[in-house]
Design a protein around this motif. Structure first.
Motif, short mmCIF file in Angstrom:
data_model
loop_
_atom_site.label_atom_id
_atom_site.label_comp_id
_atom_site.label_asym_id
_atom_site.label_seq_id
_atom_site.Cartn_x
_atom_site.Cartn_y
_atom_site.Cartn_z
N ASN A 582 0.86 -1.19 0.00
CA ASN A 582 0.00 0.00 0.00
C ASN A 582 0.89 1.23 0.00
N GLU A 583 0.88 1.98 -1.08
CA GLU A 583 1.79 3.11 -1.22
C GLU A 583 1.19 4.41 -0.67
N SER A 584 0.48 4.33 0.45
CA SER A 584 -0.09 5.53 1.05
C SER A 584 1.01 6.36 1.71
N ARG A 585 0.71 7.61 2.00
CA ARG A 585 1.70 8.51 2.61
C ARG A 585 2.15 7.97 3.97
N ILE A 586 1.18 7.53 4.79
CA ILE A 586 1.51 7.02 6.13
C ILE A 586 2.41 5.79 6.02
N ALA A 587 2.08 4.90 5.08
CA ALA A 587 2.88 3.68 4.90
C ALA A 587 4.31 4.03 4.51
N ARG A 588 4.45 4.99 3.60
CA ARG A 588 5.79 5.41 3.16
C ARG A 588 6.56 6.03 4.32
N GLU A 589 5.89 6.88 5.11
CA GLU A 589 6.57 7.52 6.25
C GLU A 589 7.07 6.48 7.24
N ARG A 590 6.23 5.51 7.54
CA ARG A 590 6.62 4.46 8.49
C ARG A 590 7.85 3.71 8.00
N ASN A 591 7.81 3.31 6.74
CA ASN A 591 8.93 2.55 6.19
C ASN A 591 10.21 3.37 6.15
N GLU A 592 10.08 4.67 5.83
CA GLU A 592 11.26 5.54 5.81
C GLU A 592 11.87 5.66 7.20
N ILE A 593 11.02 5.77 8.21
CA ILE A 593 11.51 5.86 9.59
C ILE A 593 12.24 4.57 9.97
N MET A 594 11.62 3.43 9.66
CA MET A 594 12.22 2.14 9.99
C MET A 594 13.56 1.94 9.28
N ALA A 595 13.65 2.39 8.02
CA ALA A 595 14.89 2.21 7.25
C ALA A 595 15.99 3.16 7.69
N SER A 596 15.60 4.28 8.33
CA SER A 596 16.59 5.31 8.67
C SER A 596 17.20 5.14 10.05
N THR A 597 16.56 4.37 10.95
CA THR A 597 17.10 4.23 12.31
C THR A 597 16.74 2.88 12.91
N THR A 598 17.63 2.41 13.79
CA THR A 598 17.33 1.21 14.57
C THR A 598 17.16 1.56 16.05
N ASP A 599 17.15 2.86 16.35
CA ASP A 599 16.99 3.34 17.73
C ASP A 599 15.51 3.32 18.11
N GLY A 600 15.15 2.42 19.01
CA GLY A 600 13.75 2.28 19.40
C GLY A 600 13.16 3.53 20.01
N PHE A 601 13.99 4.32 20.70
CA PHE A 601 13.47 5.54 21.32
C PHE A 601 13.14 6.59 20.25
N GLU A 602 13.97 6.67 19.22
CA GLU A 602 13.66 7.57 18.11
C GLU A 602 12.37 7.14 17.42
N ILE A 603 12.21 5.84 17.25
CA ILE A 603 11.01 5.30 16.61
C ILE A 603 9.78 5.60 17.46
N ALA A 604 9.91 5.47 18.79
CA ALA A 604 8.79 5.77 19.68
C ALA A 604 8.38 7.23 19.58
N GLU A 605 9.37 8.13 19.51
CA GLU A 605 9.06 9.56 19.38
C GLU A 605 8.38 9.83 18.04
N ALA A 606 8.86 9.19 16.99
CA ALA A 606 8.24 9.37 15.67
C ALA A 606 6.81 8.84 15.68
N ASP A 607 6.61 7.72 16.37
CA ASP A 607 5.28 7.15 16.51
C ASP A 607 4.33 8.13 17.17
N LEU A 608 4.82 8.78 18.21
CA LEU A 608 4.01 9.74 18.94
C LEU A 608 3.63 10.91 18.04
N GLN A 609 4.57 11.35 17.20
CA GLN A 609 4.28 12.46 16.28
C GLN A 609 3.27 12.05 15.21
#
Length: 680
Positions: A582-609
């Motif tokens: 599914n090439e939706s904007r949210i799906a792309r954003e999630r995948n970009e975040i996952m590909a850019s960092t392995t820091d779970g705390f950064e991911i949690a902050e991005a999740d919150l945003q």
């Protein structure tokens, strides 16, 4: 009709539907009243067909100009196609399985349809819309509630039932003190419920929702404050001698990271005083929380006390047993395991050694909180993967000792601001650094076109002797959800990887079957494990170097991060493929975040945003009571407001003995269950 009546008294509810509702914890009229919508649809006005836009939901009205349906004996799911016009334009209405509804539509009959507009072969189209015959009382206009899905019960049925029970709304009395209602400008409960189910406008709906969210979060936070007040953390606790910590640390075959040392300094300060330790250790998968737990349990044994660690799965408990026995092999420390699957004779032998004090360290699952499990001198309680346990389970385990120290470990990073609110009864330490030499997992976002190349790469890794996980969002194929199922993937991969052993595991299997499959994967007998999120917690297979997440758009960021953490545990380079359909904007954003960092705390902050509901944690997943209308992320501001009020209430009335708080006390007991030990 009374709020305490069973829903079986309602028109249209027979034994079968009563049973379906009971499976969703809806037994009484009151339960149905508090079964709230998950969203709303704006059906206040019809839109001319000529003005419809693809990709949006609309309400239209028109005549059926033509009807195409051909039933065949060999094809049960024959499609029904209607051509509907309103004088401005026409639209095709499609139902893929038309067998049950084909006779409901008459040529020149007038109907309303609500659904998403698409374009097919240059013609406007609606697929599987809701529909009503003109004049049908069920043709709801206005702001229409959409309820959580219940298999076997339609949205229209739920709306009709809510209409039936509307008369009991006036029985819902105000239960909060007048001062609290006035200061927080709260609508009355009856007004709130009516405007949640039958909103006249957006403003009234929001007023009603605010009141119900406030009620739920105030109940939650007052319950947490009540339990925190009961942890007797300011009374004398078990003092642990930490002077021989260096003996254990220096003997380790590696150097502790700065994050581990920082957490240890916090813990050392707690253990060396008679104030009961209540500390949450947050750290990513692989950050080294377990060795800190081992250090504390070592010191506990040296000080003459017993310790226990409770794991969420039997597999994780057994992995801890192997790890602990290896770590403590040179020390005179006795370690035992207690799990539900053990023979009664084995359990009895363990409980006897525990009661006599022969056992220094107990590792187990929920079995450790059962009646009959007694410690001689419990000094430390540890819960691993805390989000899999309820607050009550932690309390039960703690009560097996005389004010033992408590450590809670979680590999699910939560933004500190939220963690302070959620774990208000715990001090918080974070391990932010990873052990040296650990290779970062290479993560790639893959679309459907690149899927075959990703699996070719998996095959190359298998040829090197590595193992792989493939995770799907569903167990079985679904007509309503466009996503790969684990069963479908399993069949595909058995054919694709014929030279390798492929196995399937999911939550519907019996525990014994799951354990056998996991043991085979851990031992290397299975090369590819196809799974649902059942493997999210509790697996340590260093030889597994690949994680493939199919339909990554259907997973939250935190969940994908947890799944990715299953690999990268050995010395070989590991990889994670996020296959997005599914090439939706949210799906792309999630995948970009996952590909850019392995820091779970950064991911949690991005999740919150991103503000995705339940993305960082769902209430069920993290062991809290189930929330009916609140979202602990989106409603964080109300949660903080409720926390402050709850603290003031408990400070002024620790046991909630005031008659003014009797309804609150009753709600807390209902929310948390019997283990909260509130006397009503």
């Amino acid at each position: 009709m009374n709020v305490s009546d069973k829903i079986g008294i309602l028109k249209g509810i027979g034994p079968r539907k009563s049973e379906i509702f009971l499976q969703h914890n809806i037994e009484t009229i009151e339960d149905l009243v508090y079964f709230f919508p998950r969203k709303y649809e704006d059906r206040r006005k019809t839109t001319p067909i000529s003005q419809l836009e693809p990709g949006k939901d609309f309400l239209i009205s028109g005549k059926v100009l033509s009807r195409r349906y051909k039933a065949t004996s060999y094809k049960r799911n024959s499609p029904l196609s209607l051509l509907v016009g309103d004088g401005t334009d026409t639209i095709e209405i499609v139902f893929f399985n038309g067998r049950y509804i084909a006779n409901l539509f008459n040529i020149n009959g007038e109907y309303s349809f609500y659904g998403r507009v698409s374009v097919n072969l240059e013609r406007k189209q609606m697929v599987h819309p809701e529909f009503f015959r003109a004049g049908d009382p069920a043709d709801i206009r206005g702001i229409v509630p959409v309820y959580p899905a219940i298999k076997g019960i339609s949205q229209n049925e739920i709306r009709r039932l809510q209409l039936q029970v509307k008369e009991v709304y006036e029985q819902i009395e105000e239960w909060l003190p007048e001062k609290l209602v006035r200061e927080n400008r709260l609508a009355s409960p009856s007004y709130a419920v009516e405007n949640i189910h039958f909103p006249k406008d957006g403003r009234q709906m929001l007023q009603g929702k605010f009141r119900m969210v406030f009620d739920e979060l105030l109940t939650l936070e007052t319950g947490l404050c009540y339990m925190k007040n009961g942890t007797v953390r300011d009374r004398g606790g078990v003092v642990i001698d930490t002077s021989c910590a260096s003996e254990f640390i220096d003997a380790l075959p590696f150097t502790l990271t700065e994050g581990q040392l920082s957490a240890w300094r916090d813990i050392e300060q707690d253990l060396s005083t008679d104030k009961v330790m209540n500390r949450l250790i947050q750290g990513d998968v692989g950050s080294g929380k377990t060795v800190i737990a081992q250090l504390c349990m070592f010191l506990c044994a040296r000080s003459g006390y017993q310790s226990v660690i409770m794991a969420p799965t039997e597999l994780l408990a057994k992995q801890h047993l192997v790890s602990f026995r290896e770590t403590f092999s040179t020390y005179d420390i006795n370690i035992d395991l207690l799990c539900s699957s053990m023979k009664t004779s084995e359990k009895n032998a363990v409980t006897e050694r525990l009661k006599s004090g022969e056992t220094d360290i107990l590792i187990g699952t929920h079995a450790v909180i059962q009646p009959g499990v007694e410690f001689k001198n419990l000094g430390l309680v540890i819960t691993d993967e805390q989000h899999r346990f309820g607050v009550n389970q932690r309390s039960i385990l703690t009560r097996k000792g005389d004010n033992p120290n408590v450590m809670v470990m979680t590999a699910t990073p939560i933004p500190r601001t939220l963690a302070v609110i959620l774990y208000g009864d715990l001090d918080i330490s974070q391990i932010r650094t990873m052990p040296a030499g650990r290779k970062a997992i290479k993560t790639y976002a893959v679309n459907g076109d690149m899927r075959n190349r990703a699996y070719d790469f998996v095959k190359d890794e298998l040829k090197k002797g590595r193992q792989a996980y493939v995770v799907a969002p569903l167990i079985e194929e679904s007509e309503s959800i466009d996503a790969k199922s684990a069963e479908e993937l399993y069949e595909e991969l058995v054919d694709r990887f014929r030279a390798f052993k492929v196995a399937l595991i999911h939550g519907n299997l019996k525990q014994r079957e799951k354990d056998e499959i996991m043991d085979a994967f851990v031992s290397g007998e299975i090369d590819v494990l196809v799974s649902t999120v059942v493997i999210e917690v509790g697996i340590n297979v260093p030889n597994a170097t690949i994680m493939v997440i199919e339909n990554s758009e259907r997973f939250g960021l935190a969940q994908m991060h947890q799944l990715r953490g299953r690999v990268g545990r050995g010395c070989e380079q590991s990889y994670c493929f996020l296959i997005c359909h599914n090439e939706s904007r949210i799906a792309r954003e999630r995948n970009e975040i996952m590909a850019s960092t392995t820091d779970g705390f950064e991911i949690a902050e991005a999740d919150l945003q991103l503000r995705g509901p339940g993305e960082i944690f769902g209430t069920r997943q993290h062991g809290l009571p189930e929330m009916h209308i609140s979202d602990l992320i989106r409603h964080a501001d109300i949660l903080e407001q409720a926390k402050d009020i709850a603290k003031e209430i408990i400070d002024n009335d620790p046991d909630l003995t005031s008659p003014a708080y009797a309804p609150l006390k009753s709600r807390i007991k209902k929310m948390f269950g019997e283990n909260i030990k509130l006397e009503l």
